[in-house]
Design a protein around this motif. Structure first.
Motif, PDB file in Angstrom:
ATOM      1  N   VAL A  85       0.840  -1.197   0.000  1.00 34.47           N
ATOM      2  CA  VAL A  85       0.000   0.000   0.000  1.00 34.47           C
ATOM      3  C   VAL A  85       0.879   1.251   0.000  1.00 34.47           C
ATOM      4  O   VAL A  85       0.536   2.275  -0.606  1.00 34.47           O
ATOM      5  CB  VAL A  85      -0.967  -0.016   1.195  1.00 34.47           C
ATOM      6  N   ASP A  86       2.031   1.166   0.653  1.00 39.88           N
ATOM      7  CA  ASP A  86       2.974   2.284   0.630  1.00 39.88           C
ATOM      8  C   ASP A  86       3.441   2.552  -0.801  1.00 39.88           C
ATOM      9  O   ASP A  86       3.615   3.710  -1.207  1.00 39.88           O
ATOM     10  CB  ASP A  86       4.165   1.967   1.535  1.00 39.88           C
ATOM     11  N   ALA A  87       3.627   1.492  -1.563  1.00 33.88           N
ATOM     12  CA  ALA A  87       3.978   1.656  -2.981  1.00 33.88           C
ATOM     13  C   ALA A  87       2.854   2.369  -3.726  1.00 33.88           C
ATOM     14  O   ALA A  87       3.107   3.177  -4.631  1.00 33.88           O
ATOM     15  CB  ALA A  87       4.263   0.301  -3.615  1.00 33.88           C
ATOM     16  N   ALA A  88       1.596   2.092  -3.334  1.00 30.62           N
ATOM     17  CA  ALA A  88       0.457   2.766  -3.955  1.00 30.62           C
ATOM     18  C   ALA A  88       0.436   4.251  -3.594  1.00 30.62           C
ATOM     19  O   ALA A  88       0.043   5.095  -4.407  1.00 30.62           O
ATOM     20  CB  ALA A  88      -0.847   2.097  -3.526  1.00 30.62           C
ATOM     21  N   VAL A  89       0.865   4.584  -2.372  1.00 29.83           N
ATOM     22  CA  VAL A  89       0.961   5.992  -1.987  1.00 29.83           C
ATOM     23  C   VAL A  89       1.986   6.696  -2.869  1.00 29.83           C
ATOM     24  O   VAL A  89       1.761   7.808  -3.363  1.00 29.83           O
ATOM     25  CB  VAL A  89       1.323   6.136  -0.496  1.00 29.83           C
TER      26      VAL A  89
END
Length: 384
Positions: free
Chosen positions: A210-214
């Motif tokens: 999800v951090d990659a999505a941010v």
């Protein structure tokens, strides 16, 4: 003396056998917790009236709920939408079909009741594009629903044993406020790549996807990012909030039926399934132990202390809206209440009743949507 020795030998063997059984049961429970599960049937189709467009299901705490839902089926249809309860008795519930089912339809009796309602992005009738988010495990599929000026985004994170379609219900609320929605997948959920172990880490590693999505959102122009997590997705969102290097871009969290403390959830579910307390305690210990990792297939110890956000409440830095039912039935709301008590300056809790796990939108769509809109407006995140 020989008799005493014999008795002690028998006793020792019996104790060893009991401890062995306890350990085996604990490992089985621990493995179940982290193993991605298939959707299991939880109700039966008792009757299908295609002329009246009604369906009768066996009665459960879920199938008797007011509101709109979905039903996973097998046969000529794999998913149908359900409307209001038309009649009920002690063992069955008749509901209106909101998906047309033809007269030649054949549905198997075993079915699974769902709060998804929408199961494909096209059903929202909003513009979207499929995307791939590059993470350390590989490309994770996502859906992007653009809205507004593109500066405020919400990243939606689904729960355990589901996929990103679970989050589609929320997209129209954000779209109406000019907020772009990115609906993501993460490792081992059946859509994103598999990790080495293929098992969940209960949020302890999934937050990195999800951090990659941010990061993806920021590269596309996002300046303010809301993270919305459903069930285990709530645990993932909280770990993201605590650990992300993008913390300055995160404007707040919205948590639907979230896991805030895994021990509370695991103990509750063990009691519900009548698992002996000794087995559940050993299972929770096994999840946190390196020695049990090869047996439980966790790939390593899972730090439940790190995942206990009530204990870490002082570290929180982003405003949080929690939507949780006291009648959840799967993830008890106790830890959500505790988090509000620990951080009333940051955390707001909207308490529902009757509605069950991740079915708050289905039960009371108006209140659910209004709660999100009002919170976003108070945070200055809604378009004028």
């Amino acid at each position: 003396m020989l008799g005493v020795k014999a008795a002690l030998t028998v006793l020792s063997l019996g104790l060893a056998a009991a401890l062995g059984a306890l350990a085996a049961g604990s490992v089985v429970m621990a493995r179940r917790v982290v193993t991605p599960s298939r959707r299991e049937p939880d109700t039966r189709i008792l009757a299908l009236d295609t002329a009246a467009q009604t369906i009768t299901l066996s009665r459960t705490p879920d199938t008797e709920l007011p509101g709109r839902y979905g039903l996973f089926t097998t046969g000529t249809s794999d998913y149908v939408k359900l409307g209001s309860v038309l009649s009920e008795d002690a063992t069955s519930v008749k509901r209106k079909l909101l998906t047309h089912v033809g007269s030649d339809a054949r549905l198997e009796p075993e079915a699974a009741f769902s709060g998804w309602y929408f199961d494909r992005p096209e059903q929202l009738q909003l513009p979207f594009t499929p995307e791939l988010i590059g993470s350390t495990v590989g490309p994770c599929p996502a859906w992007l629903f653009p809205a507004g000026d593109g500066e405020t985004w919400v990243i939606q994170v689904h729960g355990r044993g589901t996929t990103r379609a679970e989050c589609l219900r929320a997209v129209p609320v954000f779209h109406g406020l000019g907020i772009t929605s990115l609906v993501v997948s993460y490792r081992n959920d059946g859509e994103a790549p598999r990790s080495r172990t293929g098992t969940y880490a209960l949020g302890d590693t999934e937050w990195r996807d999800v951090d990659a999505a941010v990061g993806f959102a920021r590269r596309r122009g996002a300046r303010r990012i809301i993270v919305m997590g459903w069930s285990m997705g709530g645990a993932i969102a909280l770990q993201l909030s605590l650990n992300s290097a993008h913390g300055d871009a995160i404007a707040g969290l919205i948590l639907e039926s979230p896991v805030v403390d895994w021990r509370v959830v695991l103990e509750f579910q063990a009691r519900a399934e009548r698992v002996p307390s000794a087995v559940s305690r050993f299972a929770i210990g096994a999840l946190q132990s390196e020695w049990a990792a090869p047996l439980a297939r966790t790939g390593g110890a899972i730090d439940l202390d790190r995942l206990d956000v009530v204990a870490r409440a002082a570290e929180l830095r982003h405003p949080i809206l929690i939507l949780h039912s006291d009648d959840d039935g799967y993830v008890p709301s106790d830890a959500s209440h505790d988090l509000v008590a620990a951080r009333p300056d940051l955390v707001e809790l909207q308490v529902f009743e009757v509605a069950r796990h991740t079915k708050l939108w289905n039960y009371d769509q108006e209140r659910w949507s209004d709660s999100i809109r009002a919170w976003l407006e108070r945070q200055g995140l809604a378009a004028d």
